[in-house]
Write an enzyme that holds these catalytic residues in place. Structure first.
Site, PDB file in Angstrom:
ATOM      1  N   ASP A 103      -5.999 -13.906  11.630  1.00 47.35           N
ATOM      2  CA  ASP A 103      -7.406 -13.507  11.597  1.00 47.35           C
ATOM      3  C   ASP A 103      -8.222 -14.566  10.855  1.00 47.35           C
ATOM      4  O   ASP A 103      -7.679 -15.326  10.045  1.00 47.35           O
ATOM      5  CB  ASP A 103      -7.564 -12.170  10.865  1.00 47.35           C
ATOM      6  CG  ASP A 103      -6.861 -11.036  11.598  1.00 47.35           C
ATOM      7  OD1 ASP A 103      -6.619 -11.180  12.805  1.00 47.35           O
ATOM      8  OD2 ASP A 103      -6.557 -10.022  10.942  1.00 47.35           O
TER       9      ASP A 103
HETATM   10  N1  URA Z   1      -1.824  -8.999  10.537  1.00 49.62           N
HETATM   11  C1  URA Z   1      -3.171  -8.936  10.423  1.00 49.62           C
HETATM   12  O1  URA Z   1      -3.741  -7.857  10.283  1.00 49.62           O
HETATM   13  N2  URA Z   1      -3.860 -10.092  10.470  1.00 49.62           N
HETATM   14  C2  URA Z   1      -3.287 -11.312  10.581  1.00 49.62           C
HETATM   15  O2  URA Z   1      -3.975 -12.323  10.587  1.00 49.62           O
HETATM   16  C3  URA Z   1      -1.884 -11.357  10.704  1.00 49.62           C
HETATM   17  C4  URA Z   1      -1.174 -10.190  10.681  1.00 49.62           C
END
Ligand code: URA
Length: 234
Positions: A103
């Protein structure tokens, strides 16, 4: 056939300008003969050496990036800055892409490669390549969270996650190990337990471990050993 400066730059160890300097200094040999000009062309199977040390002019490039907060894990985006913008221009033009997404506000280990087959294999749901994250939540994690993760959290949309590891490090901090990679997975798993994630950092991806010498935003080529280890888990 590729230009020698391009072959050297494709390793991620030198820019094309640096490669040209090595060549001008007579420090590069191809199949044992000193390379005389940066425009000379060779097949990718050529045996290159720099200062007498073998250099693998690999067909593919593999970089470990310490992703910082605020960049998107994509090769292009109409509005946002991407992780590729952290690389010098010569590495932005060789088809690298992030293997898996973090993310925008997640930091940590991201593999960038142009080896589509390897990236695909590592992300295949059948392969179950483990990924470990350092997670901080608002409030506290407890033994019930551990048990729920071990048994498979059911997300708000009904999806039943594969069993995952949750090892508590402090009241609101844990190491979480996932064997799959759904969208916002850890945030949604924690939300299903009534906990909000406030910090998320990926520490490992299969056999790869984030090099703590890399500050957020920094990258380095994978070592030969790291590439071999990744290939072994295909
Ligand atoms: N889980 C999440 O919620 N975000 C990420 O970036 C990776 C794993």
């Amino acid at each position: 056939m590729d230009r020698i400066d391009k072959l050297l730059a494709s390793t991620g160890r030198w820019s094309r300008r640096e490669a040209a300097e090595l060549i001008r200094g007579g420090r590069v040999t191809a199949d044992g003969a000193v390379v005389l000009g940066q425009e000379e062309k060779f097949p990718s199977t050529v045996q290159l050496q720099v200062d007498g040390e073998p250099v693998l002019a690999e067909k593919y490039t593999y970089l470990m990036l310490h992703k910082p907060d605020g960049l998107v894990s994509a090769t292009e985006d109409p509005r946002e800055k991407t992780v590729l913008s952290l690389l010098p221009g010569y590495l932005q033009r060789i088809g690298l892409f992030p293997s898996g997404r973090l993310d925008k506000d997640t930091v940590g280990l991201l593999l960038l490669t142009n080896d589509g087959a390897l990236a695909h294999a590592l992300l295949s749901p059948k392969r179950h390549v483990d990924k470990t994250y350092l997670v901080r939540v608002e409030g506290e994690l407890d033994g019930e969270d551990e048990r729920a993760f071990r048994e498979g959290v059911i997300l708000a949309d009904g999806y039943e996650c594969l069993p995952a590891g949750l090892e508590r490090l402090g009241p609101g901090e844990a190491l979480v190990t996932l064997r799959e990679g759904k969208y916002h997975q850890i945030k949604r798993m924690c939300a299903a337990r009534g906990k909000r994630v406030v910090f998320l950092k990926r520490l490992t991806f299969g056999p790869l471990v984030l090099d703590e010498a890399l500050s957020p935003g920094q990258w380095r080529p994978l070592t030969g050993r790291e590439i071999e280890d990744l290939r072994r888990c295909q």
